[in-house]
Enzyme design. Structure first.
Site, short mmCIF file in Angstrom:
data_model
loop_
_atom_site.label_atom_id
_atom_site.label_comp_id
_atom_site.label_asym_id
_atom_site.label_seq_id
_atom_site.Cartn_x
_atom_site.Cartn_y
_atom_site.Cartn_z
N ARG A 189 29.49 47.11 40.65
CA ARG A 189 29.03 48.12 41.55
C ARG A 189 27.56 48.80 41.27
NH1 ARG A 189 32.65 52.88 42.60
NH2 ARG A 189 31.52 52.91 44.47
N ARG A 202 46.32 34.12 22.00
CA ARG A 202 45.38 33.40 22.78
C ARG A 202 44.55 32.42 21.78
NH1 ARG A 202 45.77 34.73 27.84
NH2 ARG A 202 46.07 36.87 28.18
N LEU A 256 41.49 38.81 29.76
CA LEU A 256 41.60 39.95 28.45
C LEU A 256 42.03 41.33 28.99
CD1 LEU A 256 40.27 40.04 25.74
CD2 LEU A 256 38.29 40.87 26.63
C1 LIG Z 1 49.05 30.57 28.38
C2 LIG Z 1 49.27 31.99 29.33
C3 LIG Z 1 49.41 31.71 30.55
C4 LIG Z 1 49.41 32.84 31.28
N1 LIG Z 1 49.62 32.46 32.78
C5 LIG Z 1 49.71 33.83 33.62
C6 LIG Z 1 49.78 33.48 35.07
O1 LIG Z 1 50.00 32.27 35.56
N2 LIG Z 1 49.96 34.71 35.72
C7 LIG Z 1 49.87 36.02 35.36
O2 LIG Z 1 49.94 37.05 36.05
N3 LIG Z 1 49.85 36.16 33.79
C8 LIG Z 1 49.52 34.87 32.98
N4 LIG Z 1 49.27 35.22 31.62
C9 LIG Z 1 49.14 36.63 31.12
C10 LIG Z 1 50.58 36.98 30.67
O3 LIG Z 1 51.59 37.10 31.28
C11 LIG Z 1 50.37 38.49 29.89
O4 LIG Z 1 49.98 39.33 31.13
C12 LIG Z 1 49.04 38.50 29.16
O5 LIG Z 1 49.11 37.30 28.13
C13 LIG Z 1 49.12 40.01 28.22
O6 LIG Z 1 50.19 39.70 27.11
P1 LIG Z 1 51.40 40.78 27.05
O7 LIG Z 1 51.82 41.34 28.34
O8 LIG Z 1 52.45 39.93 26.36
O9 LIG Z 1 50.76 41.85 26.26
P2 LIG Z 1 50.11 43.13 26.20
O10 LIG Z 1 49.64 43.75 27.31
O11 LIG Z 1 48.97 42.94 25.26
O12 LIG Z 1 51.11 44.15 25.28
C14 LIG Z 1 51.34 43.74 24.04
C15 LIG Z 1 52.90 43.81 23.73
O13 LIG Z 1 53.49 45.08 24.04
C16 LIG Z 1 54.80 45.08 24.77
N5 LIG Z 1 54.65 45.62 26.16
C17 LIG Z 1 53.42 46.18 26.93
N6 LIG Z 1 53.55 46.67 28.03
C18 LIG Z 1 55.15 46.51 28.15
C19 LIG Z 1 56.00 46.82 29.34
N7 LIG Z 1 55.44 47.46 30.43
N8 LIG Z 1 57.36 46.66 29.09
C20 LIG Z 1 57.68 45.84 27.91
N9 LIG Z 1 56.83 45.53 26.86
C21 LIG Z 1 55.70 46.01 26.99
C22 LIG Z 1 55.27 43.56 24.99
O14 LIG Z 1 55.91 43.34 23.76
C23 LIG Z 1 53.77 42.95 25.12
O15 LIG Z 1 53.92 41.61 24.38
C24 LIG Z 1 49.52 34.02 30.89
C25 LIG Z 1 48.89 34.16 29.70
C26 LIG Z 1 49.02 33.24 28.77
C27 LIG Z 1 48.86 33.26 27.28
#
Ligand SMILES: Cc1cc2nc3c(=O)[nH]c(=O)nc-3n(C[C@H](O)[C@H](O)[C@H](O)COP(=O)(O)OP(=O)(O)OC[C@H]3O[C@@H](n4cnc5c(N)ncnc54)[C@H](O)[C@@H]3O)c2cc1C
Length: 206
Positions: free
Chosen positions: A90, A168, A76
């Site tokens: 902690r 999700r 999350l």
């Molecule tokens: C099915 C599934 C499998 C996954 N497996 C893994 C795994 O194996 N390992 C792992 O580490 N993670 C994993 N994740 C996590 C995934 O990589 C994301 O970190 C997580 O879903 C948060 O989503 P997000 O980064 O799109 O969105 P949020 O952080 O919620 O941000 C929302 C949106 O804002 C924009 N945004 C935010 N920050 C940035 C930025 N710095 N640069 C550009 N755009 C940005 C993007 O459009 C992003 O979609 C998984 C997720 C899913 C759903």
């Protein structure tokens, strides 16, 4: 105790969020506010269709999650545009050593038994570190597994919440976080059907 269900509560949600979103968007076009709820719902649907999504950022909801696993909270908090406050390992220690149990483990008698044995051993080791060795909570917690129940409060604006629900609740999402967001989606659909009602929110890009 093996926990099989999350507890989810909405702490706060923006009042009249549909009206607020419309007002924000109408300002862009200098057009009139909808005279009926039906017209407002149509207008909100058109904003989503056209991906005019910034108006949805003016409304937000805050949720409290309990009886979810530490594995879930770890997933999350990857959502960088939401805000979080999580129960500390902690400053608090487990009163009762409960584990969140995956359904596939719970349905398998031997797997469930292994889970319980792990829990019992962890509980004993944790207590011995704390009581006999004087180890601080911040160090004893290194024993605690992903199954440890966690409590977290999070706030997301509606644009981000739509995105999180979309991502999700997909079939590829992991079962626990998928179940939590299906519940959150149902709750938000009850509050604001015109914003969250449709299960098809795939037009929303964050
Ligand atoms: C099915 C599934 C499998 C996954 N497996 C893994 C795994 O194996 N390992 C792992 O580490 N993670 C994993 N994740 C996590 C995934 O990589 C994301 O970190 C997580 O879903 C948060 O989503 P997000 O980064 O799109 O969105 P949020 O952080 O919620 O941000 C929302 C949106 O804002 C924009 N945004 C935010 N920050 C940035 C930025 N710095 N640069 C550009 N755009 C940005 C993007 O459009 C992003 O979609 C998984 C997720 C899913 C759903």
């Amino acid at each position: 105790v093996l926990i099989t269900k999350p507890e989810i509560r909405i702490i706060r949600v923006t009042e009249e969020a549909d009206r607020l979103i419309e007002e924000a968007a109408r300002g862009c076009y200098s057009s009139e506010i909808s005279p009926t709820d039906e017209k407002r719902a149509q207008f909100i649907a058109s904003l989503k269709r056209r991906k005019h999504l910034s108006p949805f950022e003016h409304a937000s909801a805050t949720f409290q999650l309990k009886n979810v696993s530490r594995a879930l909270t770890h997933q999350l908090v990857r959502h960088r545009l939401a805000s979080f406050s999580q129960q500390s390992q902690r400053y608090t220690e487990p009163e009762v050593f409960s584990y969140v149990v995956p359904p596939r483990v719970n349905e398998d008698e031997i797997a469930r038994e292994l889970f319980m044995r792990h829990r019992d051993f962890t509980m004993q080791a944790y207590d011995m570190l704390r009581q006999r060795r004087g180890i601080l909570k911040e160090d004893a917690r290194f024993l605690l597994p992903n199954a440890t129940p966690a409590e977290i409060v999070f706030t997301a604006n509606f644009r981000q919440l739509l995105y999180m629900i979309q991502l999700r609740t997909e079939a590829s999402a992991q079962w626990e976080i998928r179940r939590v967001f299906e519940i959150i989606h149902d709750m938000m659909s009850d509050h604001y059907p015109s914003i969250f009602g449709s299960r098809d929110i795939s037009t929303v890009s964050a």
